[in-house]
Design an enzyme around this catalytic site. Structure first.
Site, short mmCIF file in Angstrom:
data_model
loop_
_atom_site.label_atom_id
_atom_site.label_comp_id
_atom_site.label_asym_id
_atom_site.label_seq_id
_atom_site.Cartn_x
_atom_site.Cartn_y
_atom_site.Cartn_z
N ASN A 116 24.76 15.55 9.12
CA ASN A 116 25.11 14.22 8.67
C ASN A 116 26.45 14.28 7.94
O ASN A 116 26.61 15.08 7.01
CB ASN A 116 24.03 13.70 7.70
CG ASN A 116 24.39 12.34 7.14
OD1 ASN A 116 24.28 11.33 7.82
ND2 ASN A 116 24.88 12.31 5.89
N GLU A 117 27.40 13.47 8.35
CA GLU A 117 28.68 13.32 7.64
C GLU A 117 29.26 14.64 7.12
O GLU A 117 29.40 14.83 5.91
CB GLU A 117 28.49 12.35 6.46
CG GLU A 117 28.09 10.96 6.91
CD GLU A 117 27.72 10.05 5.75
OE1 GLU A 117 27.19 10.56 4.73
OE2 GLU A 117 27.96 8.84 5.85
N HIS A 145 21.05 17.12 6.28
CA HIS A 145 21.57 15.96 5.55
C HIS A 145 21.81 16.38 4.10
O HIS A 145 21.08 15.98 3.19
CB HIS A 145 20.59 14.78 5.65
CG HIS A 145 21.20 13.46 5.27
ND1 HIS A 145 21.15 12.35 6.09
CD2 HIS A 145 21.90 13.08 4.19
CE1 HIS A 145 21.78 11.34 5.51
NE2 HIS A 145 22.24 11.76 4.35
#
Ligand SMILES: *[C@@H]1O[C@H](CO)[C@@H](O)[C@H](O)[C@H]1NC(C)=O
Length: 257
Positions: free
Chosen positions: A193-194, A148
């Site tokens: 994440n993203e 992340h």
């Protein structure tokens, strides 16, 4: 990194509206079979304890300390929610929300502080192991995000973060350590994440470490906003592929993940 915090807020508000005063009731009994409803955090946003138990400095630890103007009010997450020390209380809070899943991210710098050329940090493994056990004990499914936006600062320096092809082997190694240590209890894994925002914030807008960009996208000391986001995305995708291949080949069947 606001998205995870928003998730928790949304869940908390929803539960407050739906069930005022029902704190502690097990609303999960009403969920359809197999239905998962959860809350989420990310390691740098909540853990604190940034120097504890042989963790190395992450890219965010160094960035917030050396670029105070980049973060609102010059803040950092040295302590944050002190989740590292208060995780048992936090699991209790997640339980009281009435959700049955919880997504958190692992801090790479806690697991392999110096990457694959250094030691595995047993204290870091022990922390996430205790967290996973505490969640399962409350019937909360752990969802683990392996990255992340954070990595050991040393690896960012060595490879230029996601710009360097060598980071792929590092990610495969780090994720293998996680699959080995937690795969017996964790069935739900997310690699990145993203990833689209990861490369955009790091290499196009330069708002996240390693703070690289060029006009007209932003004003950084170094970088090339027209090229580097794509190089980084390429390495992120291949890192994802390497981790997934390893999981499918060596862990998925035996562990039903
Ligand atoms: C940190 O690392 C040192 C050196 O390897 C070791 O002696 C110590 O026990 C470790 N601390 C923890 C909390 O694991």
């Amino acid at each position: 990194m606001a998205a995870a915090a928003t998730c928790i807020a949304v869940v908390a508000v929803a539960m407050a509206v739906l069930a005022p005063g029902a704190r502690g009731l097990d609303r999960r009994a009403d969920f359809p079979p197999g239905f998962l409803f959860g809350a989420a955090t990310s390691s740098y946003q909540v853990e604190g304890a940034y120097l504890d138990d042989n963790k190395s400095l992450s890219n965010w630890d160094v960035y917030t300390h050396t670029h105070p103007g980049k973060i609102k009010d010059g803040r950092n997450a040295d302590v944050a929610d002190d989740h590292y020390h208060r995780y048992m209380d936090d699991v209790e809070l997640v339980r009281d929300l009435g959700v049955n899943s919880y997504r958190f991210s692992i801090s790479w710098a806690r697991i392999v502080p110096r990457g694959r050329l250094g030691e595995v940090n047993s204290a870091g493994i022990a922390f996430y192991s205790r967290l996973i056990d505490a969640l399962l004990q409350k019937d909360i499914q752990p969802f683990v995000t392996l990255n992340h936006f954070d990595m050991p600062h040393e690896l960012e320096t060595r490879y230029g973060g996601w710009l360097g092809a060598g980071i792929r082997e590092e990610f495969e190694y780090y994720t293998d350590v996680c699959f080995k240590a937690f795969g017996d209890r964790v069935r739900f894994w997310t690699t990145f994440n993203e990833p689209n925002l990861l490369v955009k914030f790091q290499f196009m807008l330069g708002k996240h470490p390693p703070n690289r960009c060029s006009p007209p996208f932003g004003h950084c000391n170094r970088g090339d906003s027209r090229r580097e986001p794509y190089v980084a995305a390429h390495n992120v995708l291949l890192s994802h592929a390497a981790a997934v291949r390893n999981y499918r080949t060596n862990y998925q069947v035996t562990r039903d993940g």
